[in-house]
Scaffold this active site. Structure first.
Site, PDB file in Angstrom:
ATOM      1  N   ARG A 105       0.839  -1.208   0.000  1.00 45.23           N
ATOM      2  CA  ARG A 105       0.000   0.000   0.000  1.00 45.23           C
ATOM      3  C   ARG A 105       0.872   1.255   0.000  1.00 45.23           C
ATOM      4  NH1 ARG A 105      -4.621   0.296   4.442  1.00 45.23           N
ATOM      5  NH2 ARG A 105      -2.850   0.795   5.766  1.00 45.23           N
ATOM      6  N   LYS A 206      -2.871   6.344   1.550  1.00 44.12           N
ATOM      7  CA  LYS A 206      -2.767   6.884   2.910  1.00 44.12           C
ATOM      8  C   LYS A 206      -1.936   8.172   2.892  1.00 44.12           C
ATOM      9  CE  LYS A 206      -3.043   4.460   7.269  1.00 44.12           C
ATOM     10  NZ  LYS A 206      -4.381   4.913   7.626  1.00 44.12           N
ATOM     11  N   GLU A 242     -16.674   6.009   3.885  1.00 43.26           N
ATOM     12  CA  GLU A 242     -15.965   5.521   5.063  1.00 43.26           C
ATOM     13  C   GLU A 242     -15.977   6.600   6.132  1.00 43.26           C
ATOM     14  OE1 GLU A 242     -11.598   5.114   5.011  1.00 43.26           O
ATOM     15  OE2 GLU A 242     -11.678   5.850   2.963  1.00 43.26           O
TER      16      GLU A 242
HETATM   17  C1  COI Z   1      -4.826   3.255  11.415  1.00 45.31           C
HETATM   18  O1  COI Z   1      -5.876   2.660  11.643  1.00 45.31           O
HETATM   19  O2  COI Z   1      -3.702   2.712  11.460  1.00 45.31           O
HETATM   20  C2  COI Z   1      -4.842   4.654  11.069  1.00 45.31           C
HETATM   21  O3  COI Z   1      -4.210   5.048  10.149  1.00 45.31           O
HETATM   22  C3  COI Z   1      -5.566   5.519  11.967  1.00 45.31           C
HETATM   23  C4  COI Z   1      -4.829   6.744  12.329  1.00 45.31           C
HETATM   24  C5  COI Z   1      -5.257   7.854  11.432  1.00 45.31           C
HETATM   25  C6  COI Z   1      -5.030   7.087  13.782  1.00 45.31           C
END
Ligand code: COI
Length: 359
Positions: A105, A206, A242
């Site tokens: 990812r 991400k 989401e």
């Molecule tokens: C995760 O679930 O690892 C996330 O990326 C959440 C994070 C934004 C606190």
């Protein structure tokens, strides 16, 4: 995969320090663990120039990093991150869950943002080195996890709009407990105006830039007593996509529905694992648009994410209408959650080959 010399050295010192490690972070009160930053001992850093591949990284004491004021990440948001957990198994060992998926990812996100990315081998090696060097911070079984945060950023200076001349891959880790203090269930609110992602945008990776734009609406929802916010699709405003940082599932008559990860939704690794577990247990799982009618009609709702794990949703509010959902041990949610947890904590044999023991 042979361990790198640095990893071997860390493993050896970890073995010598085994007695101290057994105390799990010395004075830590593991029962009070929250989802926050606790400085640990080491982090991992690897750098490369634009146009080159990453080659050699190293561990360094956990601490501040130096960045040019004109670093790509600070000026143009050229950065992505990952999140995964190192979990103490029931027999005291440490394992990662599907870390190759995080590596892939990150690679996908790096391509979208014009950044070089570490190879899967380099990514996994960095995770192992970071966790083993911070072994005493992995909470005892059932008390939480060591959250691992790999970051990839444009660290070199760039004033003209374009990719930075230098990149930094950094991995740090911190022990965490439950994400939401509210505990076992969530009450969600459907946001009707602000959209999280647009078709063709970066919702499916991400990117660091996906997160702060939701702060304001989440803050407002929390002030009204909600746990988090669900976002609608930008194209029609009719379908659930989401939440601020987790994927969502609906169950109706034992059929499981979840919005498709087609570019505007983050392809969560917990999401993917729950779908695979559900199919393995012969549930019908449909990855398709989920309009508001399905939200009204659902029997159960649950969410998935690395940080939130698999959590039941007690209610969803849309405008002035609040819908409540089933919970408890007879739910589909509960069955799926138990299977995932048992694999992640080494309670059952991992027939899926998802876990990676690292000590
Ligand atoms: C995760 O679930 O690892 C996330 O990326 C959440 C994070 C934004 C606190």
């Amino acid at each position: 995969m042979p361990p790198s010399p640095a990893l071997q050295a860390i493993s050896e010192s970890a073995v010598q320090g085994h007695e101290a490690d057994e105390k799990y972070g010395d004075a830590m009160n593991w029962d009070e663990l929250e989802f926050g930053v606790i400085p640990t001992d080491y982090m991992y850093i690897m750098k490369c120039s634009n146009g080159d591949d990453f080659s050699q990284g190293h561990l360094t004491p956990y601490g501040k990093i130096e960045l040019s004021p004109s670093a790509g990440i600070l000026n143009y948001g050229q950065g992505i991150f990952e999140g995964l957990k190192a979990i103490r198994t029931k027999d005291g060992r440490i394992q990662l869950f599907r870390p190759e998926e995080n590596a892939l990812r990150m690679k996908m996100g790096a391509e979208r943002l014009c950044m070089p990315s570490p190879s899967t081998h380099q990514f996994l090696d960095a995770l192992k080195q970071t966790v083993l060097a911070n072994k005493r911070w992995v909470p005892p079984q059932g008390k939480g996890a060591l959250y691992i945060r790999p970051l990839l950023m444009g660290s070199g200076p760039a004033l003209g709009l374009g990719p930075a001349p230098e990149y930094t891959f950094l991995v740090y880790a911190t022990p965490v407990g439950s994400y939401h203090k509210c505990g076992a269930t969530m009450n969600l609110y459907i946001e009707n105006e602000v959209r999280r992602a647009i078709p063709g945008g970066t919702g499916g990776i991400k990117s660091i830039t996906n997160y702060s734009p939701v702060f304001e609406v989440v803050k407002k929802a929390r002030a009204k007593g909600f746990t988090d916010v669900l976002f609608l699709d930008a194209a029609t405003g009719k379908n659930i996509e989401e939440a601020s940082m987790f994927n969502i599932f609906f169950v109706k008559d034992n059929v499981i529905l979840t919005p498709p990860a087609n570019g505007t939704i983050l392809p969560g690794i917990t999401r993917k694992s729950i779908i695979e577990i559900a199919r393995d247990l012969n549930y019908l799982v449909k990855e398709r648009d989920v309009p508001l009618e399905d939200v009204l009609a659902a029997d159960e709702v649950f969410c998935t994410g690395t940080a939130v794990e698999v959590t039941a949703v007690a209610s969803i509010t849309y405008q002035d209408k609040r819908i409540e959902y089933k919970s408890g041990e007879e739910t589909v949610f509960h069955k799926l959650r138990v299977v995932l947890k048992e694999i992640q904590t080494g309670v059952v044999e991992d027939k899926m080959d998802w876990t990676m023991l690292i000590d």
